[in-house]
Design a protein around this motif. Structure first.
Motif, PDB file in Angstrom:
ATOM      1  N   CYS A 120      -3.393  -6.498   4.310  1.00 40.59           N
ATOM      2  CA  CYS A 120      -2.219  -5.643   4.540  1.00 40.59           C
ATOM      3  C   CYS A 120      -0.979  -6.504   4.665  1.00 40.59           C
ATOM      4  CB  CYS A 120      -2.389  -4.846   5.813  1.00 40.59           C
ATOM      5  SG  CYS A 120      -3.863  -3.862   5.838  1.00 40.59           S
ATOM      6  N   VAL A 138      -6.858  -2.622  -2.119  1.00 41.09           N
ATOM      7  CA  VAL A 138      -5.573  -1.924  -1.952  1.00 41.09           C
ATOM      8  C   VAL A 138      -5.410  -0.838  -3.016  1.00 41.09           C
ATOM      9  CG1 VAL A 138      -3.160  -2.261  -1.329  1.00 41.09           C
ATOM     10  CG2 VAL A 138      -4.691  -4.224  -1.363  1.00 41.09           C
ATOM     11  N   ARG A 161      -8.462   0.115   1.449  1.00 44.19           N
ATOM     12  CA  ARG A 161      -7.240  -0.563   1.908  1.00 44.19           C
ATOM     13  C   ARG A 161      -7.360  -2.055   1.601  1.00 44.19           C
ATOM     14  NH1 ARG A 161      -5.280   0.231   7.990  1.00 44.19           N
ATOM     15  NH2 ARG A 161      -4.992   2.389   7.410  1.00 44.19           N
ATOM     16  N   SER A 207       0.837  -1.207   0.000  1.00 43.02           N
ATOM     17  CA  SER A 207       0.000   0.000   0.000  1.00 43.02           C
ATOM     18  C   SER A 207       0.870   1.255   0.000  1.00 43.02           C
ATOM     19  CB  SER A 207      -0.865  -0.034   1.254  1.00 43.02           C
ATOM     20  OG  SER A 207      -1.332   1.252   1.573  1.00 43.02           O
TER      21      SER A 207
END
Ligand SMILES: Nc1ncnc2c1ncn2[C@@H]1O[C@H](COP(=O)(O)OP(=O)(O)O)[C@@H](O)[C@H]1O
Ligand SMILES: O=C(CO)[C@@H](O)[C@@H](O)COP(=O)(O)O
Length: 556
Positions: free
Chosen positions: A311, A391, A387, A155
Motif C-alpha cells: 500500500c 493491487v 490489495r 489503489s
C-alpha cells in the motif's frame, strides 16, 4: 492519583470507546455502538440504488458513536472527567467524505440526500477502479517518482481516485464541497472545532510526503484539468504529525459526551497503524497483522525500500524516526462471513445452537478434525479483490477441487488457508525487497477469537505468532495516542515509544508452527502461487472479462 485516556475506534460496522489507565494500559470500561445504516452497498436510505462496487456510510452514525459511547464509558467507570487527560481517534481509511467549510457533510444538505456521491466513501468503495487505472498509467508515463513509494500502483481504495470519481460522476457534489476529508480528521474536527489533517492518512492514502508534499499541479492537471488545484481547493491546510494535539474538547462536545472542556484530542490516525504501540512494538522488523473484516500488515524499517504491490511506505507513518510500511488484504473475515451467510445449511445453525456455539466456532471445530490437504480444496482469497501484492480490485474469488462430498466446514477451512497464503505472499514480498520480517504479531477480532485460524497461519507462514493482549487493539492504540497528545506535564507521555512500553500488551500465548503441517502447506502454497500468478498477473484475465460482462448486463 490515576489518570485515564479514551480511545475511540471507528471500524467498518461499529464504533467503540475504551477508557484506559495511562500508567498500566488497564482497560477500565468499553462501549460499542453499531452503525444503524451499516455499509450502504446496494441502496441509500431513500431506496435509491447504488452502482456496482459502491460502499458508502452515513456520517450521522459516527456522531451517534461519539455521543453514546463516550458518556457510557465515563458513567460505567465512575472516573471523574477531570482525570481523563486525553482522547485519541482512529478510523478505517481511506474513508473520506465531502463537507462544507464549517464541517457539515454535503449529504446532510437538502438537495443532496439522494446523491450517492454526497455520502462517505468507505475504504472498500471500489467503484473508482477506472480512475485508479488511469491515474497509474498517467503517473508511470510521467515518471512520477512517488509512485514507487506506493508499490508502483495507487489503489482505487485511496483518496485521489475517489475524489476524481466525484468530479466526473457528480460535479455538483464536487462544486458544493469545500473540502474532502478523511473521516478520522472529520471526527477530530467535530470534537475540537478545529480542522486538522493527520500525516498517517495523508501519507498512506493521499500521496502526501513529509518533504515533497502532494503530487504536482501538473500531475493533477494531466489527470483532469479541473483537478489542477485540487490540493488548495479541497484538501485543506497543514498536516500534523501523529501524537500531536489537534485541540481541546469544545463546550458543545463536553455537554454531549461528559468530557471536560479543553481535554486534549490527538490528531486522527488509521485503525491499523494505531495498533502498533498497543502490542508494545517499539522497533523495526516486527510485522503486525490486524485481522478482522480485512487485514492490514504494518511493519517498520530503518530505511526506505521500494517494495512492489504494497500500500505504501511513509516516513514517521507509524512511529517517529522509522519508515512505516503498510500492505493488506481487502477481504479476510469477510470471506468467512460470506460463507456463513450463503453456503451453510440450516441444520449447521441448529447444531451450533444446540452446542451453544457461534456458527464460526462450530464450523471451525468441525474443520479442525481435518488434516491440511485432506479436503482437496484450494481457494484464492479475492472475494473483495486483491490489495497486496497485486493491487487489483477486479480480481474475484475462486475455489478449486470441489466434489459432491465437499462440506461447508471444508470450504471454511479452505478460505482460512487462502487468506494465510495471501499473508505469506505479502511477507515474502517484503523480505525479497529488503524489508526484514523477523517477528509476527496479530491483533483484531480474528486474532482474539480464533485459535484455529491463528494456528493455521503459524503453520502456513512458518513463523511464531504473538497475540495482542487487548481485544480492542485499535481503541487501545488510540488511547495511547490520546495520552501522548496530553503530554507528560498532564500525566501522559511525551513519546509514543514510552507510552507503548507502558500501555502496550501481549497475551501470554504464542502460536508455534507445526512442522508436519507446515510441510504439507508448503506444497499447497506452491499450488496457490501458481494460480495466484496465472489469474492475477495476466496469464488468464477471465475474472476481469466476467466482471465486464456483469457490469454490461447490470448497467443495461
Ligand atoms: N470466531 C471467528 N473466527 C474467525 N473469524 C470470525 C469469527 N467471528 C467473526 N469472525 C469474522 O471477523 C470479522 C470481524 O472482525 P472484527 O475485528 O470484529 O471487525 P472489523 O475488522 O470490522 O473491525 C468478520 O468478518 C467475521 O466474519
Ligand atoms: O485499510 C485500512 C487501513 O489502512 C483499514 O482501515 C481497512 O482495511 C478496514 O479495516 P477493518 O477490516 O475494518 O479493520
Amino acid at each position: 492519583m490515576a489518570k485515564y485516556s479514551i480511545g475511540i475506534d471507528f471500524g467498518t460496522l461499529s464504533g467503540r470507546a475504551l477508557l484506559v489507565d495511562v500508567r498500566t494500559g488497564e482497560e477500565i470500561a468499553t462501549s460499542v455502538y453499531d452503525y444503524p445504516h451499516k455499509v450502504m452497498d446496494e441502496m441509500l436510505p431513500s431506496g435509491k440504488r447504488l452502482g456496482v462496487d459502491f460502499a458508502l456510510e452515513h456520517p450521522r452514525d459516527y456522531l451517534d458513536v461519539i455521543e453514546k459511547t463516550i458518556s457510557a464509558v465515563i458513567r460505567e467507570s465512575g472516573v471523574s472527567p477531570d482525570d481523563i487527560i486525553g482522547v485519541g481517534v482512529d478510523f478505517t481509511a481511506c474513508t473520506v467524505m465531502p463537507v462544507k467549510a464549517d464541517g457539515t457533510p454535503v449529504c446532510f444538505l437538502p438537495g443532496f440526500r439522494d446523491n450517492p456521491h454526497a455520502y462517505v466513501k468507505l475504504w472498500k468503495h471500489h467503484a473508482a477502479q477506472d480512475k485508479a487505472n488511469k491515474l497509474n498509467e498517467t503517473a508511470a508515463a510521467r515518471g512520477e517518482k512517488w509512485l514507487a513509494r506506493y508499490g508502483n500502483k495507487i489503489s482505487s481504495e485511496w483518496l485521489v481516485p475517489k475524489i476524481w470519481q466525484i468530479l466526473t460522476d457528480a460535479p455538483e457534489v464536487y462544486e458544493e464541497m469545500d473540502c474532502f476529508i478523511e473521516a478520522a480528521d472529520w471526527i477530530v474536527w467535530q470534537l475540537t472545532g478545529k480542522e486538522t489533517r493527520n500525516s498517517c492518512c495523508a501519507g498512506y492514502k493521499a500521496i502526501w510526503h513529509k518533504q515533497d508534499g502532494y503530487p504536482s499541479k501538473e500531475f493533477f492537471a494531466a489527470l483532469d484539468p479541473r483537478l489542477e488545484n485540487v490540493v488548495e481547493e479541497k484538501l485543506g491546510g497543514e498536516i500534523l504529525p501523529l501524537g500531536s494535539c489537534a485541540g481541546g474538547i469544545t463546550p458543545e462536545m463536553a455537554a454531549k459526551t461528559g468530557l471536560a472542556v479543553g481535554t486534549p484530542v490527538a490528531v486522527g490516525n488509521v485503525d491499523a497503524h494505531v495498533c502498533v504501540p498497543a502490542v508494545g512494538i517499539d522497533g523495526p522488523g516486527k510485522m503486525l497483522a490486524i485481522m478482522g473484516t480485512s487485514t492490514c500488515h504494518i511493519l517498520m524499517c530503518e530505511k526506505e525500500c521500494s517494495v512492489p504491490g504494497i500500500c505504501g511506505y511513509v516516513e514517521d507513518g507509524v512511529m517517529p524516526g522509522l519508515v512505516g510500511y503498510e500492505a493488506g488484504q481487502s477481504c479476510v473475515g469477510d470471506h468467512f462471513a460470506w460463507l456463513v451467510n450463503n453456503c451453510v445449511p440450516p441444520r449447521y445453525f441448529e447444531e451450533a445452537k444446540a452446542h451453544g456455539m457461534d456458527i464460526h466456532v462450530y464450523l471451525q471445530e468441525k474443520a479442525s478434525e481435518q488434516k491440511p490437504g485432506e479436503s482437496g480444496l484450494l481457494a484464492l482469497d479475492w472475494w473483495n479483490g486483491n490489495r497486496s501484492v497485486l493491487v487489483d480490485v477486479d480480481l474475484t474469488g475462486m475455489m478449486l477441487g470441489m466434489t459432491l462430498t465437499t462440506r461447508p466446514e471444508e470450504m471454511y477451512r479452505a478460505l482460512v488457508e487462502a487468506t494465510a497464503y495471501g499473508t505469506r505472499k505479502i511477507i515474502e514480498n517484503f523480505e525479497e525487497n529488503g524489508v526484514p520480517v523477523d517477528e509476527f504479531y496479530a491483533s483484531g477480532g480474528i486474532a482474539e477469537k480464533s485459535a484455529f485460524v491463528m494456528q493455521i497461519y503459524a503453520d502456513i507462514i512458518r513463523k511464531p505468532i504473538k497475540i495482542s493482549g487487548s481485544a480492542q487493539g485499535p481503541a487501545l492504540g488510540a488511547a495511547i495516542f490520546g495520552a501522548v497528545a496530553a503530554g507528560k506535564k498532564n500525566g501522559g507521555y511525551d513519546s509514543v515509544y514510552d507510552a507503548a512500553r507502558m500501555m502496550g500488551k501481549l497475551k501470554n500465548i504464542t502460536y508455534l508452527p507445526n512442522e508436519e503441517n507446515a510441510k504439507v502447506y508448503d506444497k499447497l502454497y506452491a499450488e496457490y502461487s501458481t494460480l495466484h500468478d496465472y489469474f492475477g498477473t495476466g496469464g488468464n484475465d477471465v475474472m476481469k472479462r466476467l466482471k465486464e460482462i456483469k457490469k454490461g448486463v447490470q448497467n443495461a
